[in-house]
Each structure stands twice: as C-alpha cells, then as structure tokens.
Write a protein that holds these residues in place. Sequence first.
Motif, PDB file in Angstrom:
ATOM      1  N   TYR A  68       0.859  -1.183   0.000  1.00  0.00           N
ATOM      2  CA  TYR A  68       0.000   0.000   0.000  1.00  0.00           C
ATOM      3  C   TYR A  68       0.900   1.240   0.000  1.00  0.00           C
ATOM      4  O   TYR A  68       2.122   1.133   0.153  1.00  0.00           O
ATOM      5  CB  TYR A  68      -0.905   0.006   1.225  1.00  0.00           C
ATOM      6  CG  TYR A  68      -1.966  -1.068   1.213  1.00  0.00           C
ATOM      7  CD1 TYR A  68      -3.267  -0.787   0.805  1.00  0.00           C
ATOM      8  CD2 TYR A  68      -1.675  -2.374   1.600  1.00  0.00           C
ATOM      9  CE1 TYR A  68      -4.246  -1.754   0.784  1.00  0.00           C
ATOM     10  CE2 TYR A  68      -2.649  -3.360   1.584  1.00  0.00           C
ATOM     11  CZ  TYR A  68      -3.931  -3.046   1.177  1.00  0.00           C
ATOM     12  OH  TYR A  68      -4.903  -4.013   1.150  1.00  0.00           O
ATOM     13  N   HIS A 165      -9.080  -2.088   3.026  1.00  0.00           N
ATOM     14  CA  HIS A 165      -8.296  -1.855   4.242  1.00  0.00           C
ATOM     15  C   HIS A 165      -7.195  -2.904   4.308  1.00  0.00           C
ATOM     16  O   HIS A 165      -7.428  -4.077   3.997  1.00  0.00           O
ATOM     17  CB  HIS A 165      -9.199  -1.945   5.475  1.00  0.00           C
ATOM     18  CG  HIS A 165      -8.515  -1.516   6.726  1.00  0.00           C
ATOM     19  ND1 HIS A 165      -7.645  -2.331   7.411  1.00  0.00           N
ATOM     20  CD2 HIS A 165      -8.566  -0.346   7.425  1.00  0.00           C
ATOM     21  CE1 HIS A 165      -7.187  -1.699   8.471  1.00  0.00           C
ATOM     22  NE2 HIS A 165      -7.730  -0.487   8.502  1.00  0.00           N
ATOM     23  N   ASN A 167      -5.958  -4.625   6.628  1.00  0.00           N
ATOM     24  CA  ASN A 167      -6.317  -5.826   7.392  1.00  0.00           C
ATOM     25  C   ASN A 167      -7.127  -6.803   6.542  1.00  0.00           C
ATOM     26  O   ASN A 167      -6.983  -8.023   6.667  1.00  0.00           O
ATOM     27  CB  ASN A 167      -7.127  -5.451   8.628  1.00  0.00           C
ATOM     28  CG  ASN A 167      -6.274  -4.791   9.688  1.00  0.00           C
ATOM     29  OD1 ASN A 167      -5.044  -4.808   9.618  1.00  0.00           O
ATOM     30  ND2 ASN A 167      -6.924  -4.202  10.678  1.00  0.00           N
TER      31      ASN A 167
END
Length: 275
Positions: A68, A165, A167
């Motif tokens: 990311y 996200h 996670n």
Amino acid sequence: MAGLGQPIRIDLEAGKKAYFASDHHFGAPNEQASLKREKLFVEWLNEIKPNCGVLFLVGDLFDFWFEYKYVVPKGFVRVLGKLAEFHDEGIPVYFFFGNHDLWMKDYLTQEVGIIQIHDKQTFLINNKKFFVTHGDGKGPGDYGYKRMKKVFTNRFCQFLFSWLHPNIGMWLGITASRKNKIISGDEDIHYLGEDQEWLIQYSKKQLAETSYDFLVYGHRHLPMVIDLDNAKHINLGDWIDYFTYGVFDGREFKLYRYLTKECIDFRHLIEERKK
C-alpha cells in the motif's frame, strides 16, 4: 526497475561467486514454520557473504506481498535486514518478481537497496551469458494462469485492491496464497521429461533465437540441471522441501543443497522425496 534489454555486465572479482536462490515463500504455511526457514536462510546468507560477488533472488521470496502507499507486510525483518546489509557492503542483490510477489513497488529498492526486475533479464557474468527469469507464465499452455496474471498485473485492478483496508486486503492475499498448492503439490516431485517440461520448452525457444550459456529459473520448485546443446537449463528448486541454491564460480554453475552442503543430483532428490 530493470527490464529485459542489453545484458547487464558483471565481472566477478577473484575468489568471488554469483549465488542464486528462489521460491522461499516466506510467510507460508504459517508464521512459526516460516520463521524457522527464514532463520535458516539468514544463516546461509551469513555463510556466503564473504565470497559473494552478486546475489540473485529469482522470485517468490514471500508467499504474499502487497505494498500500500503507506503500509507494507509485517514480518521478515531478519531477511530484509540481511539483504540491506549486503547492499550496504557493496554486494548487489537482484530481485525478480515472482507470481506470489507480483505487487511490489519501490519499498525494497528504497529501504533495502535491491535491484528489482519485473520479468526477465540477460547478464554477462565473466563473459558467460545468462538468461534469468522467475518462469511463471512462460512456455506453452497454462492459459488460465496467463489470463489471471494479466488481471493481477493490471494497474486498475491493483488500484481497486489497494482501496481495501490493509487488514482485509492482506488477509485475503495471505489466505489465497497459502491455499495455493504450488508450494506443496505432489506434481512438483515428478520430472516430466524434456518434452513435457514447459520451462525446458521455453528454454529451447530462447536458444533458437540467441545463444546462452545458462538459462536460470525459479517457479518450478523441482531443482534440475539439464544440458541443452551448449547451454544448461537450470531450475533452482526451493527453500521449502529442497533448500537448494545455485553457485557460479566464474566458469561453472552448480546446484547445492544447503542442508548437506553438497552438490546435488536432482534425480536423487526426487527419489529421496518419494520415500
């Protein structure tokens, strides 16, 4: 980021060697088992560092990696720190993208100092010509994976995934990678023969277009050295079942098994694994 073009010239100093390894799949099958293999790999890196002139990591160092903008996968600090140490001491490290770490960007280059190669590259090492690539999607057949790889490498698809996200995105990627049978499939123990091994067919195609001394791959997991006319087709094996690596001393290329420190016969390893 380097790509296929003019050969990269590497002149090894006296007493120095080129080392090759691939398919570590760190992170699989779980953190505990992976950590044992990571420590073993770092031990190997410590042993080769005094006479290492250049290090090639030929893909799938990690079982899943996605960067990311502000987040990278947690873990692997021992391995990354040791690779940074190689760079800091003037030992170039070439990293080839594998099918499990396609989604790298610039973190390892900026933070660790490795040289990233997206697909394939030629090298002149002590005037011996090398063709090096991970090997996924090469050769005839495997059209399903080739279509899937186009999706995985599509910038817009990567952009969409990046909006998950971390996670969620990391959980999805890790779960899918760990279920991939390529790291433990029974098919990897069988040598299919020169006419059926698709990477050997790919090597023959490359040799029909230009001459090489060595064609080096990862991905297949089965360690092998096959004579093709005046060239050698080499698959480096893995650090899951075989713990093999390649060494070029400026003249000859040999595969070794780290657990025994011996030069290996890949057919013997196949029979050993069947037991």
